[in-house]
Design a protein around this motif. Structure first.
Motif, mmCIF file in Angstrom:
data_model
loop_
_atom_site.group_PDB
_atom_site.id
_atom_site.type_symbol
_atom_site.label_atom_id
_atom_site.label_comp_id
_atom_site.label_asym_id
_atom_site.label_seq_id
_atom_site.Cartn_x
_atom_site.Cartn_y
_atom_site.Cartn_z
ATOM 1 N N ASP A 260 0.807 -1.164 0.034
ATOM 2 C CA ASP A 260 -0.059 -0.008 0.039
ATOM 3 C C ASP A 260 0.953 1.144 -0.073
ATOM 4 O OD1 ASP A 260 -2.722 -1.321 -0.130
ATOM 5 O OD2 ASP A 260 -2.051 -1.804 2.276
ATOM 6 N N ASP A 261 1.914 1.162 0.824
ATOM 7 C CA ASP A 261 2.776 2.144 0.857
ATOM 8 C C ASP A 261 3.463 2.862 -0.553
ATOM 9 O OD1 ASP A 261 4.711 4.135 2.520
ATOM 10 O OD2 ASP A 261 6.003 3.043 1.405
ATOM 11 N N VAL A 262 3.934 1.723 -1.375
ATOM 12 C CA VAL A 262 4.386 1.844 -2.668
ATOM 13 C C VAL A 262 3.424 2.269 -3.566
ATOM 14 C CG1 VAL A 262 4.427 -0.392 -3.722
ATOM 15 C CG2 VAL A 262 6.147 1.013 -4.133
ATOM 16 N N ALA A 263 2.110 1.795 -3.287
ATOM 17 C CA ALA A 263 1.146 2.167 -4.278
ATOM 18 C C ALA A 263 0.790 3.807 -4.184
ATOM 19 C CB ALA A 263 -0.149 1.397 -3.822
ATOM 20 N N GLU A 264 1.035 4.328 -2.970
ATOM 21 C CA GLU A 264 0.829 5.632 -2.771
ATOM 22 C C GLU A 264 1.781 6.499 -3.832
ATOM 23 O OE1 GLU A 264 0.735 6.551 1.309
ATOM 24 O OE2 GLU A 264 -0.961 5.592 1.570
ATOM 25 N N ARG A 265 3.185 5.978 -3.939
ATOM 26 C CA ARG A 265 4.111 6.730 -4.648
ATOM 27 C C ARG A 265 3.967 6.040 -6.155
ATOM 28 N NH1 ARG A 265 8.911 4.423 -2.284
ATOM 29 N NH2 ARG A 265 7.589 3.002 -1.199
ATOM 30 N N CYS A 266 3.715 4.961 -6.466
ATOM 31 C CA CYS A 266 3.907 4.522 -7.809
ATOM 32 C C CYS A 266 2.848 5.212 -9.026
ATOM 33 C CB CYS A 266 3.749 2.857 -8.160
ATOM 34 S SG CYS A 266 3.708 2.236 -9.535
ATOM 35 N N LEU A 267 3.255 5.610 -9.935
ATOM 36 C CA LEU A 267 2.511 6.127 -11.036
ATOM 37 C C LEU A 267 1.965 5.201 -12.123
ATOM 38 C CD1 LEU A 267 4.751 9.668 -11.791
ATOM 39 C CD2 LEU A 267 2.869 9.301 -10.042
ATOM 40 N N THR A 268 2.352 3.916 -11.698
ATOM 41 C CA THR A 268 2.063 2.937 -12.970
ATOM 42 C C THR A 268 2.452 3.238 -14.228
ATOM 43 O OG1 THR A 268 -0.195 3.260 -13.111
ATOM 44 C CG2 THR A 268 0.381 2.001 -11.341
ATOM 45 N N CYS A 269 3.545 4.107 -14.729
ATOM 46 C CA CYS A 269 3.660 4.492 -15.775
ATOM 47 C C CYS A 269 4.432 3.379 -16.583
ATOM 48 C CB CYS A 269 4.747 5.736 -15.696
ATOM 49 S SG CYS A 269 6.375 5.243 -14.947
ATOM 50 N N GLY A 270 4.916 2.453 -16.180
ATOM 51 C CA GLY A 270 5.868 1.439 -16.608
ATOM 52 C C GLY A 270 7.218 1.519 -17.318
ATOM 53 N N ASN A 271 7.703 2.781 -16.734
ATOM 54 C CA ASN A 271 9.184 3.119 -16.858
ATOM 55 C C ASN A 271 10.040 1.867 -16.598
ATOM 56 O OD1 ASN A 271 8.616 5.628 -18.089
ATOM 57 N ND2 ASN A 271 10.183 6.812 -16.687
ATOM 58 N N CYS A 272 9.718 1.202 -15.547
ATOM 59 C CA CYS A 272 10.692 0.325 -14.939
ATOM 60 C C CYS A 272 10.800 -0.960 -16.005
ATOM 61 C CB CYS A 272 10.227 -0.121 -13.493
ATOM 62 S SG CYS A 272 8.515 -0.566 -13.308
ATOM 63 N N THR A 273 9.733 -1.247 -16.545
ATOM 64 C CA THR A 273 9.693 -2.415 -17.325
ATOM 65 C C THR A 273 10.038 -2.106 -18.854
ATOM 66 O OG1 THR A 273 7.313 -1.805 -18.163
ATOM 67 C CG2 THR A 273 7.481 -3.292 -16.251
#
Length: 378
Positions: A260-273
């Motif tokens: 939940d903590d990381v979900a508050e920061r993650c933009l789900t942009c997919g850059n990492c992939t």
């Protein structure tokens, strides 16, 4: 440590000769170049194309190139590109169908590929190529397009002389020394003995090419200097993966509040992939022209961070950012091992550097590990 037994030494002129020799053998030579404020992989025709005197500064969500105080050609860590873009390209036309006077005709648009020579491949990237080999060539259903590109590539590896701020290959056992999977491996040395490269051969093809270049046998000083380069880099890693059974740790913490903590920061942009050298997910797209005479099927990179990626009839399976980040991280570090026998992470640090909000995969594992052990999370 690199295996420098029987190593030889070339100068900058020898490196120029290597580029010319590979081009003369019909290879398209790809290497590092400075472009658009980053060190990327692109066509290389001469030593002057390489990023002489440039390095990179990396941290979570931060990347900058800056000048070095010397003229090193490989004095950087890794940039946003990986060799995946040449072996498993982001956009690939699979086939084209056209309707004409003679009826329907199919054309395999991916049948012809170039012979590629890669210059400047790091240890972590060699491990990433080997992982993609297992994923895309292993088993009963190999990817024929990947196989065509993979067969016959010539690899000139480089032992890392610079550790980036987000590198953690040493803790993953994937670097900084190259050990296999190369035709030639270089260690760049700049000291009182001049600007030179200690060269190891990994294949008969590599030995044959090296034999055409001006070179001499490495002496004890060269070998000592080459080992010192790798030792210094191994001790300068910017990050480390916790020394624990990461697959088991993540599997017993699938409902951990850290998601939940990381979900508050993650933009789900997919850059990492996109920057990851091992992520392999794709989708296909069919298009037709306005006249309806031609249809094309194209394969594109996709990401488990998109809603559509897990779409089934009725909606997406992973609708929350929490579930999508957890899917990516647990697959990369845990279930990948069950599928393919190895971790899907090579410690290159790209996912940390190119995350817009600086999410750090090693920090997330460490936080879950700490609470799993009853300690306070960092």
């Amino acid at each position: 440590m690199p295996d420098t037994h029987g190593a030889r030494v070339i100068g900058v002129d020898g490196l120029q000769g290597l580029i010319e020799a590979l081009a003369g053998r019909g290879y398209r030579v790809i290497g590092p170049r400075l472009r658009d404020g980053a060190i990327v992989y692109d066509d290389v025709a001469a030593v002057d194309d390489l990023p002489a005197g440039w390095t990179d500064e990396q941290d979570g969500g931060h990347y900058r190139v800056r000048r070095r105080d010397d003229a090193a050609l490989f004095g950087y860590a890794v940039g946003p590109h990986s060799w995946k873009r040449y072996l498993h390209p982001p956009d690939l036309t699979l086939w084209r169908a056209s309707h004409g006077p003679d009826g329907l005709r199919f054309e395999d648009a991916a049948a012809s590929v170039e012979r590629l020579a890669f210059i400047g491949v790091r240890a972590c990237e060699l491990h990433a190529i080997r992982i993609q080999d297992r994923v895309l060539l292993g088993g009963a259903h190999a990817d024929p397009n990947y196989r065509q590109r993979r067969e016959g590539i010539f690899v000139v590896a480089v032992n890392c002389g610079t550790a980036g701020g987000t590198c953690f290959c040493a803790s993953m056992g994937t670097g900084p020394a190259v050990t296999e999977g190369f035709d030639l491996a270089l260690t760049e040395i700049m000291d009182g003995g001049g600007h030179r490269f200690v060269v190891e051969t990994g294949t008969p093809d590599g030995d044959a090419v090296l034999g055409t270049l001006p070179h001499h046998d490495a002496d004890d000083a060269d070998v000592t200097a080459a080992h010192a380069v790798v030792e210094r880099t191994a001790g300068a890693m910017g990050r480390s993966m916790p020394d624990t059974d990461v697959p088991a740790l993540l599997m017993r913490n699938l409902e951990h509040p850290r998601w939940d903590d990381v979900a508050e920061r993650c933009l789900t942009c997919g850059n990492c992939t996109m920057v990851c050298p091992t992520c392999f997910c794709t989708t296909v797209e069919d298009t037709t022209d306005l006249a309806g005479d031609t249809a094309v099927r194209t394969r594109h990179w996709d990401s488990c961070f998109t809603m559509d990626f897990s779409y089934l009839h009725g909606g997406s399976v992973r609708q929350s950012g929490r579930s999508r980040y957890r899917q990516w991280m647990t697959h990369k570090l845990s279930t990948w091992v069950a599928q393919f026998g190895t971790s899907g992470c090579v410690g290159c640090g790209r996912c940390i550097t190119w995350c817009p909000v600086g999410i750090d995969i090693t920090e997330e594992v460490r936080a879950i590990q700490a609470s799993d052990a009853g300690e306070e999370a960092p």
